[in-house]
Design a protein around this motif. Structure first.
Motif, PDB file in Angstrom:
ATOM      1  N   MET A  48       1.026  -1.222   0.011  1.00 34.02           N
ATOM      2  CA  MET A  48      -0.073   0.173   0.050  1.00 34.02           C
ATOM      3  C   MET A  48       0.949   1.146   0.106  1.00 34.02           C
ATOM      4  O   MET A  48       1.971   1.378   0.998  1.00 34.02           O
ATOM      5  CB  MET A  48      -0.804   0.127   1.187  1.00 34.02           C
TER       6      MET A  48
ATOM      7  N   GLN B 272      -1.296   7.124  -0.909  1.00 33.97           N
ATOM      8  CA  GLN B 272      -2.721   6.743  -1.454  1.00 33.97           C
ATOM      9  C   GLN B 272      -3.951   6.315  -0.508  1.00 33.97           C
ATOM     10  O   GLN B 272      -4.952   6.984  -0.895  1.00 33.97           O
ATOM     11  CB  GLN B 272      -2.520   5.656  -2.531  1.00 33.97           C
ATOM     12  N   VAL B 273      -3.628   5.398   0.147  1.00 34.95           N
ATOM     13  CA  VAL B 273      -4.603   4.958   1.044  1.00 34.95           C
ATOM     14  C   VAL B 273      -4.311   5.234   2.523  1.00 34.95           C
ATOM     15  O   VAL B 273      -3.639   4.596   3.169  1.00 34.95           O
ATOM     16  CB  VAL B 273      -4.914   3.445   0.932  1.00 34.95           C
ATOM     17  N   SER B 274      -4.992   6.047   3.178  1.00 36.31           N
ATOM     18  CA  SER B 274      -4.478   6.436   4.887  1.00 36.31           C
ATOM     19  C   SER B 274      -5.558   5.376   5.570  1.00 36.31           C
ATOM     20  O   SER B 274      -6.291   4.820   4.970  1.00 36.31           O
ATOM     21  CB  SER B 274      -5.115   8.022   4.837  1.00 36.31           C
TER      22      SER B 274
ATOM     23  N   ASP C  77      -9.071   5.718   5.399  1.00 33.82           N
ATOM     24  CA  ASP C  77      -9.613   5.227   4.273  1.00 33.82           C
ATOM     25  C   ASP C  77      -9.424   3.564   4.261  1.00 33.82           C
ATOM     26  O   ASP C  77     -10.857   3.385   4.156  1.00 33.82           O
ATOM     27  CB  ASP C  77      -8.643   5.414   2.871  1.00 33.82           C
ATOM     28  N   VAL C  78      -8.701   3.015   5.188  1.00 29.89           N
ATOM     29  CA  VAL C  78      -8.786   1.676   5.116  1.00 29.89           C
ATOM     30  C   VAL C  78      -9.922   1.385   6.042  1.00 29.89           C
ATOM     31  O   VAL C  78     -10.789   0.611   5.899  1.00 29.89           O
ATOM     32  CB  VAL C  78      -7.465   1.189   5.805  1.00 29.89           C
TER      33      VAL C  78
ATOM     34  N   VAL D  87     -10.249   5.107  -4.759  1.00 33.79           N
ATOM     35  CA  VAL D  87      -9.122   5.416  -3.641  1.00 33.79           C
ATOM     36  C   VAL D  87      -7.741   5.068  -4.060  1.00 33.79           C
ATOM     37  O   VAL D  87      -7.096   5.217  -3.387  1.00 33.79           O
ATOM     38  CB  VAL D  87      -9.531   5.238  -2.264  1.00 33.79           C
TER      39      VAL D  87
ATOM     40  N   LEU E  41      -6.792   1.803  -4.433  1.00 37.26           N
ATOM     41  CA  LEU E  41      -6.338   0.865  -3.614  1.00 37.26           C
ATOM     42  C   LEU E  41      -5.429  -0.198  -4.567  1.00 37.26           C
ATOM     43  O   LEU E  41      -5.873  -0.552  -5.770  1.00 37.26           O
ATOM     44  CB  LEU E  41      -7.586  -0.102  -3.288  1.00 37.26           C
TER      45      LEU E  41
ATOM     46  N   GLY F  72      -2.939  -2.615  -0.280  1.00 39.96           N
ATOM     47  CA  GLY F  72      -4.164  -1.914   0.451  1.00 39.96           C
ATOM     48  C   GLY F  72      -5.148  -2.788   0.602  1.00 39.96           C
ATOM     49  O   GLY F  72      -6.048  -2.684   1.616  1.00 39.96           O
TER      50      GLY F  72
END
Ligand code: OOG
Ligand code: MG
Length: 262
Positions: free
Chosen positions: A1, A5-7, A10-11, A35, A37, A41
């Motif tokens: 990940m 990109q994916v905080s 977000d997860v 997002v 992913l 991710g």
């Protein structure tokens, strides 16, 4: 990940959306594109998604492989082997009944299940895994993508815990000499719906076990004795309709059955 990109927010958010879709039996749109992913991710979302089940009191009882056969890869248009997590909340007794209304668009598929005995060492080669396996059984998996029309990308299906929904395991038996070319049947209401061979599962379901433990190990998952492992379906999955009687038959291993309430 990629962190940018994916905080973590977000997860957790994506896991909550997938969890709600499953609980409400209502499909959602794909998430990965929205997002950015990627595969890592996807596994982070999967861990958070299953974490929500564990927080509700479910227990981790095993792992499953997905897309270990050509038939499965072709059916969903994704050609990478994936793995997911199984909880006790997904387990249905052999011969038990599920409520199809609890799912979005469930499909049944025949599986080979392993019962793990001792903790295999990371990277342990195929063949030695027979020592790690206490027993083997025929099984049925119900998969139920939380995405509309059962359509998803690779990161999407990983995030969705590889479409895992329910599973039933038939009688356990000691591992027979050869597991690599056993006939597999999926019957719906006494009619043959799918025919295959365990050879379709990466050449040998034991290879799926090796691959699965290796892949899950990369994400810090170590199996425990007593865990179940589903090797991945040898055939395409078949839609489960209300009232269906499903039977999976694996040569030498026997039969697993499951009913859908009318
Ligand atoms: C992904 C899950 C695949 C299997 O046995 O290959 C799977 C899907 O088909 O939705 O469980
Ligand atoms: Mg499966």
């Amino acid at each position: 990940m990629t962190v940018e990109q994916v905080s973590p927010v977000d997860v957790a958010e994506l896991a909550a959306r997938l969890d709600t879709a499953a609980v409400d039996a209502t499909a959602i749109g794909q998430l990965a594109d929205e997002v950015g992913l990627d595969v890592d991710g996807g596994y982070a979302v999967q861990a958070a998604l299953v974490g929500r089940r564990l927080a509700r009191g479910e227990r981790l009882v095993g792992l499953k492989m997905g897309l270990t056969s050509r038939a499965k890869m072709a059916q969903v248009g994704v050609d990478e082997v994936i793995w997911g997590r199984l909880t006790d909340g997904m387990r249905v007794p052999d011969g038990g009944t599920v409520d199809p209304a609890a799912f979005i668009h469930p499909r049944a598929e025949p599986e080979v299940a392993f019962l793990l005995d001792r903790l295999p060492e990371p990277g342990e080669p195929v063949g030695d895994f027979t020592d790690a396996v206490r027993a083997v059984a025929p099984a049925i998996e119900l998969i139920d993508s939380r995405y509309a029309n059962f359509r998803f990308s690779l990161p999407d299906v990983i995030a969705d815990n590889t479409s895992a929904a329910a599973f039933a395991i038939g009688p356990w038996s000691p591992v027979p000499d050869g597991l690599d070319n056993l006939g597999v049947l999926l019957e719906i209401d006494g009619r043959i719906a799918q025919v295959g061979s365990t050879a379709a599962i990466l050449g040998d379901p034991r290879r799926a076990l090796d691959e699965g433990l290796r892949l899950a190990g990369r994400y810090g998952v170590r199996p425990a004795g007593g865990w179940v492992f589903l090797a991945g379906a040898a055939t395409a999955a078949v839609p489960l309709r209300p009232g269906n009687h499903v039977r999976a038959v694996v040569e030498k291993l026997g039969t697993a059955t499951l009913k859908a309430a009318a």
